[in-house]
Design a protein around this motif. Structure first.
Motif, mmCIF file in Angstrom:
data_model
loop_
_atom_site.group_PDB
_atom_site.id
_atom_site.type_symbol
_atom_site.label_atom_id
_atom_site.label_comp_id
_atom_site.label_asym_id
_atom_site.label_seq_id
_atom_site.Cartn_x
_atom_site.Cartn_y
_atom_site.Cartn_z
ATOM 1 N N ILE A 64 0.831 -1.201 0.000
ATOM 2 C CA ILE A 64 0.000 0.000 0.000
ATOM 3 C C ILE A 64 0.866 1.251 0.000
ATOM 4 C CG2 ILE A 64 -1.690 1.321 1.311
ATOM 5 C CD1 ILE A 64 -2.826 -1.117 -0.136
ATOM 6 N N SER A 65 1.940 1.244 0.780
ATOM 7 C CA SER A 65 2.845 2.401 0.809
ATOM 8 C C SER A 65 3.454 2.652 -0.567
ATOM 9 C CB SER A 65 3.965 2.189 1.837
ATOM 10 O OG SER A 65 3.439 2.108 3.136
ATOM 11 N N LYS A 66 3.837 1.569 -1.244
ATOM 12 C CA LYS A 66 4.408 1.691 -2.596
ATOM 13 C C LYS A 66 3.396 2.303 -3.556
ATOM 14 C CE LYS A 66 8.532 -0.451 -2.349
ATOM 15 N NZ LYS A 66 9.815 0.118 -2.848
ATOM 16 N N LEU A 67 2.170 1.822 -3.502
ATOM 17 C CA LEU A 67 1.140 2.304 -4.417
ATOM 18 C C LEU A 67 0.744 3.745 -4.102
ATOM 19 C CD1 LEU A 67 -1.172 -0.822 -4.798
ATOM 20 C CD2 LEU A 67 0.727 -0.082 -6.245
ATOM 21 N N GLU A 68 0.673 4.084 -2.812
ATOM 22 C CA GLU A 68 0.331 5.460 -2.436
ATOM 23 C C GLU A 68 1.414 6.443 -2.866
ATOM 24 O OE1 GLU A 68 -0.447 5.127 1.734
ATOM 25 O OE2 GLU A 68 -2.605 4.765 1.435
ATOM 26 N N ALA A 69 2.651 5.927 -2.972
ATOM 27 C CA ALA A 69 3.758 6.765 -3.440
ATOM 28 C C ALA A 69 3.781 6.874 -4.968
ATOM 29 C CB ALA A 69 5.088 6.209 -2.937
ATOM 30 N N GLY A 70 2.901 6.170 -5.639
ATOM 31 C CA GLY A 70 2.819 6.238 -7.097
ATOM 32 C C GLY A 70 2.974 4.899 -7.786
ATOM 33 N N GLY A 71 3.758 3.998 -7.168
ATOM 34 C CA GLY A 71 3.962 2.676 -7.760
ATOM 35 C C GLY A 71 4.639 2.748 -9.118
ATOM 36 N N GLU A 72 4.796 1.587 -9.735
ATOM 37 C CA GLU A 72 5.325 1.536 -11.095
ATOM 38 C C GLU A 72 4.225 1.923 -12.086
ATOM 39 O OE1 GLU A 72 8.427 0.891 -11.955
ATOM 40 O OE2 GLU A 72 9.166 0.407 -9.945
#
Length: 251
Positions: free
Chosen positions: A75-83
């Motif tokens: 979730i943290s990765k996706l909230e930061a924008g993700g790939e």
């Protein structure tokens, strides 16, 4: 002439780079906690309801890059924008990044259950029946309809990292602990851990956690043509009965 050739080569490289990016999607997988929706193995093989749907949608069309993380980190990765052009699964009920941009059609309807040890005579009818119970819940997952009871102290929660730990607690505390989780995930994990369902008591918990649909969840900035392609493929899979076949394979 040399300048023309140089320009053409540059254009070809740019086109090749664009094509490679447009034919690649980034699929985010929850490690260990999302079975049977996402199943991973030590040799990096992927299966499960959502993963099989993803494989069918992009088969021979796009390259799927797999990104496997514990739930909170994902979730943290996706909230930061993700790939770029990422996809996973989500629901309007979950909020945040897993609810911002969803597929046109749902892929499954989720229900929740209470699992208790069969040695207990516990039976659920309303909130008064569970006030003295320890609620076993998985780390990382939120339960919005339960949170007011947790915050007020009516519900005592005990977080565990996986299903094996949840089942152990039920076995050690048969009269005191109950496990709250998606019905499909409870049944699947009991099966793969060779647990006999008759040793437990499964009761519907929709009174406090109503049933709801889950969808594919997309990068909010996903390429519009790619999103259109996914939705069309998903609709075709539903029409062909493939979605039902995939679900029935695991549940």
């Amino acid at each position: 002439m040399k300048r023309f050739i140089s320009i053409m080569l540059t254009l070809q490289l740019c086109i090749a780079s664009f094509t490679a990016n447009s034919e690649s999607i980034n699929y985010y997988v929850i490690a260990k906690q999302a079975m049977p929706f996402q199943i991973t193995t030590d040799d990096e093989q992927h299966s499960g309801i959502v993963s099989d749907i993803i494989a069918k949608i992009f088969m021979d069309k796009y390259t799927v890059n797999y990104h496997v993380y514990p739930f909170n980190r994902m979730i943290s990765k996706l909230e930061a924008g993700g790939e770029k052009n990422w996809v996973t699964y989500g629901s309007p009920n979950w909020g945040s990044v897993q609810a911002e941009n969803l597929s046109d059609k749902p892929i499954y309807t989720v229900s929740h259950s209470i699992l208790s040890n069969a040695k207990s005579d516990f039976s659920y009818t309303d909130i008064s029946d569970i006030k003295d119970k320890v609620f076993v819940l998985l780390y990382g997952f939120d339960y919005p309809t339960l949170q007011p009871y947790i915050d007020s102290g009516v519900i005592q929660e005990l977080r565990v990292k996986d299903y094996a730990a949840a089942f152990r607690i039920l076995d050690k505390m048969p009269n005191d602990a109950i496990f709250i989780e998606m019905t499909s995930r409870i049944k699947y994990n009991l099966k793969i851990q060779s647990k006999d369902l008759s040793s437990y008591h499964l009761q519907n918990f929709s009174a406090l956690i109503p049933t709801y649909p889950i969808y594919l969840a997309f990068d909010p900035n996903m390429d519009s043509e790619l999103q259109l392609f996914i939705n069309r493929q998903l609709s075709a899979l539903e029409d062909a009965g493939t979605l039902t076949d995939i679900i029935n394979h695991y549940i």
